[in-house]
Design a protein around this motif. Structure first.
Motif, mmCIF file in Angstrom:
data_model
loop_
_atom_site.group_PDB
_atom_site.id
_atom_site.type_symbol
_atom_site.label_atom_id
_atom_site.label_comp_id
_atom_site.label_asym_id
_atom_site.label_seq_id
_atom_site.Cartn_x
_atom_site.Cartn_y
_atom_site.Cartn_z
ATOM 1 N N ASN A 194 0.809 -1.216 0.000
ATOM 2 C CA ASN A 194 0.000 0.000 0.000
ATOM 3 C C ASN A 194 0.849 1.276 0.000
ATOM 4 O OD1 ASN A 194 -2.383 -1.484 0.016
ATOM 5 N ND2 ASN A 194 -2.502 -1.535 2.245
ATOM 6 N N GLU A 195 1.978 1.232 0.686
ATOM 7 C CA GLU A 195 2.862 2.392 0.740
ATOM 8 C C GLU A 195 3.906 2.384 -0.373
ATOM 9 O OE1 GLU A 195 2.475 4.916 2.763
ATOM 10 O OE2 GLU A 195 0.770 3.980 3.802
ATOM 11 N N ASN A 196 3.858 1.364 -1.220
ATOM 12 C CA ASN A 196 4.803 1.234 -2.331
ATOM 13 C C ASN A 196 6.251 1.331 -1.839
ATOM 14 O OD1 ASN A 196 5.389 0.720 -4.994
ATOM 15 N ND2 ASN A 196 5.302 2.842 -5.640
ATOM 16 N N HIS A 227 0.867 4.559 -9.957
ATOM 17 C CA HIS A 227 0.580 3.929 -8.661
ATOM 18 C C HIS A 227 -0.120 4.913 -7.737
ATOM 19 C CE1 HIS A 227 1.308 1.462 -5.048
ATOM 20 N NE2 HIS A 227 1.567 2.613 -4.458
ATOM 21 N N TRP A 228 0.406 6.146 -7.655
ATOM 22 C CA TRP A 228 -0.167 7.129 -6.734
ATOM 23 C C TRP A 228 -1.400 7.803 -7.316
ATOM 24 C CZ3 TRP A 228 1.138 6.105 -2.162
ATOM 25 C CH2 TRP A 228 2.413 5.624 -1.860
ATOM 26 N N SER A 277 -3.641 6.227 -9.013
ATOM 27 C CA SER A 277 -4.730 5.281 -8.774
ATOM 28 C C SER A 277 -5.167 5.252 -7.317
ATOM 29 C CB SER A 277 -4.311 3.871 -9.212
ATOM 30 O OG SER A 277 -3.255 3.384 -8.403
ATOM 31 N N ARG A 278 -4.374 5.850 -6.442
ATOM 32 C CA ARG A 278 -4.733 5.933 -5.032
ATOM 33 C C ARG A 278 -5.244 7.317 -4.653
ATOM 34 N NH1 ARG A 278 -2.084 1.818 -6.019
ATOM 35 N NH2 ARG A 278 -1.942 -0.005 -4.662
ATOM 36 N N GLY A 279 -5.595 8.100 -5.687
ATOM 37 C CA GLY A 279 -6.260 9.376 -5.456
ATOM 38 C C GLY A 279 -5.353 10.521 -5.062
ATOM 39 N N LYS A 280 -4.047 10.367 -5.228
ATOM 40 C CA LYS A 280 -3.132 11.434 -4.862
ATOM 41 C C LYS A 280 -3.138 12.538 -5.921
ATOM 42 C CE LYS A 280 -1.655 9.227 -1.208
ATOM 43 N NZ LYS A 280 -2.039 9.684 0.163
ATOM 44 N N SER A 338 -2.171 -1.400 -11.540
ATOM 45 C CA SER A 338 -2.186 -0.866 -10.182
ATOM 46 C C SER A 338 -1.727 -1.848 -9.113
ATOM 47 C CB SER A 338 -3.588 -0.356 -9.842
ATOM 48 O OG SER A 338 -3.634 0.175 -8.553
#
Length: 265
Positions: free
Chosen positions: A90-92, A207-208, A210-213, A258
């Motif tokens: 989750n934190e890559n 990656h980020w 897709s996590r809404g950043k 993702s």
């Protein structure tokens, strides 16, 4: 048992007792007959885990031009703490894990050796988190096949892992065979512009995304300028033939971009 010529088969290590040699040959024989992911996991759980008495994980991924892992495609977790693995994904953390910068196939890597040479704040923060979860000590083995640009890592976490020279020698000889088994059971399509459309940095950005950043948040996380993030976001949208950022995220997740762990060069 045929050996894949794209992998450098390793000779049996010297210094083993007759019993240890037979054990290693038995492991190689068993791995050579693995045809399904369930059989591979069963081997890791029932054979290797009891032999190592440590936390164990096997992963298969795509390689970049330097024979480093670019992104992980399959993870078989035998005994890693689930909380740590979830946080890692989750934190890559793959971006900041110095162990994953190894050139696959060049020999075992003792985690403490890599961790002791950490320089950046992100690497040091990752190592602090790993230590908090009891994952500061271990050894990683690797193998790679150039033809299909795939590599495998066998990770053994535990304080005693790097101190057992005999076990390290045995697992180093076994790892190319585990890699062959992992490639067989994964049955991944070959790497090509069609199914690997993004560059390394673009995978990081996606990656980020897709996590809404936001662009600013991504710039802060990756320690790059917001202008650079905007440039890469535009490339992601273009390469995925998307209409906008949201459309690119939907298309990328459909391509299974993702869930993969993204690893910086």
């Amino acid at each position: 048992m045929a050996i894949n010529k794209t992998i450098n088969a390793r000779p049996l290590p010297t210094g083993l007792t007759s019993s240890q040699q037979w054990t290693l040959l038995e492991w190689i024989h068993l791995v050579g007959h693995i045809e399904t992911e369930q059989e591979l996991k069963a081997f890791l759980e029932q054979v290797l885990a009891p032999a190592t008495a440590e936390r164990l994980l096997l992963a298969l991924g795509r390689l970049n031009s330097q024979n480093q892992l670019q992104r992980l495609e399959r993870i078989i977790n035998v005994s890693y703490p689930a909380e740590w693995l979830d946080q890692y994904i989750n934190e890559n953390y793959a971006q900041h894990d110095p162990v994953l910068r190894l050139h696959l196939g060049q020999g075992p890597v003792i985690w403490e050796d890599r961790f002791s040479r950490a320089k950046g704040e992100n690497e040091k923060r990752f190592i602090a988190e790993a230590t908090h979860h009891g994952m500061a000590n271990g050894v990683t083995f690797s193998a790679a096949s150039e033809r299909n640009r795939l590599g495998s890592i066998l990770c053994l976490a535990g304080r005693e892992s790097g101190r057992n020279a005999t076990l390290i020698s045995m697992l180093n000889s076994l790892t190319p065979h585990l890699h062959q088994a992992a490639v067989r059971v994964a049955n991944l399509p070959p790497a090509s512009p069609g199914n690997m459309p993004l560059s390394q940095r673009e995978y990081d950005i996606f990656h980020w995304m897709s996590r809404g950043k936001t662009n600013w948040e991504i710039a802060t996380i990756l320690d790059i300028s917001e202008r650079t993030v905007k440039f890469h976001v535009a490339n992601v949208i273009r390469k995925l033939n998307a209409n906008n950022r949201t459309h690119a995220i939907v298309l990328g997740m459909h391509l299974a971009l993702s869930p993969a762990l993204v690893i910086n060069e």
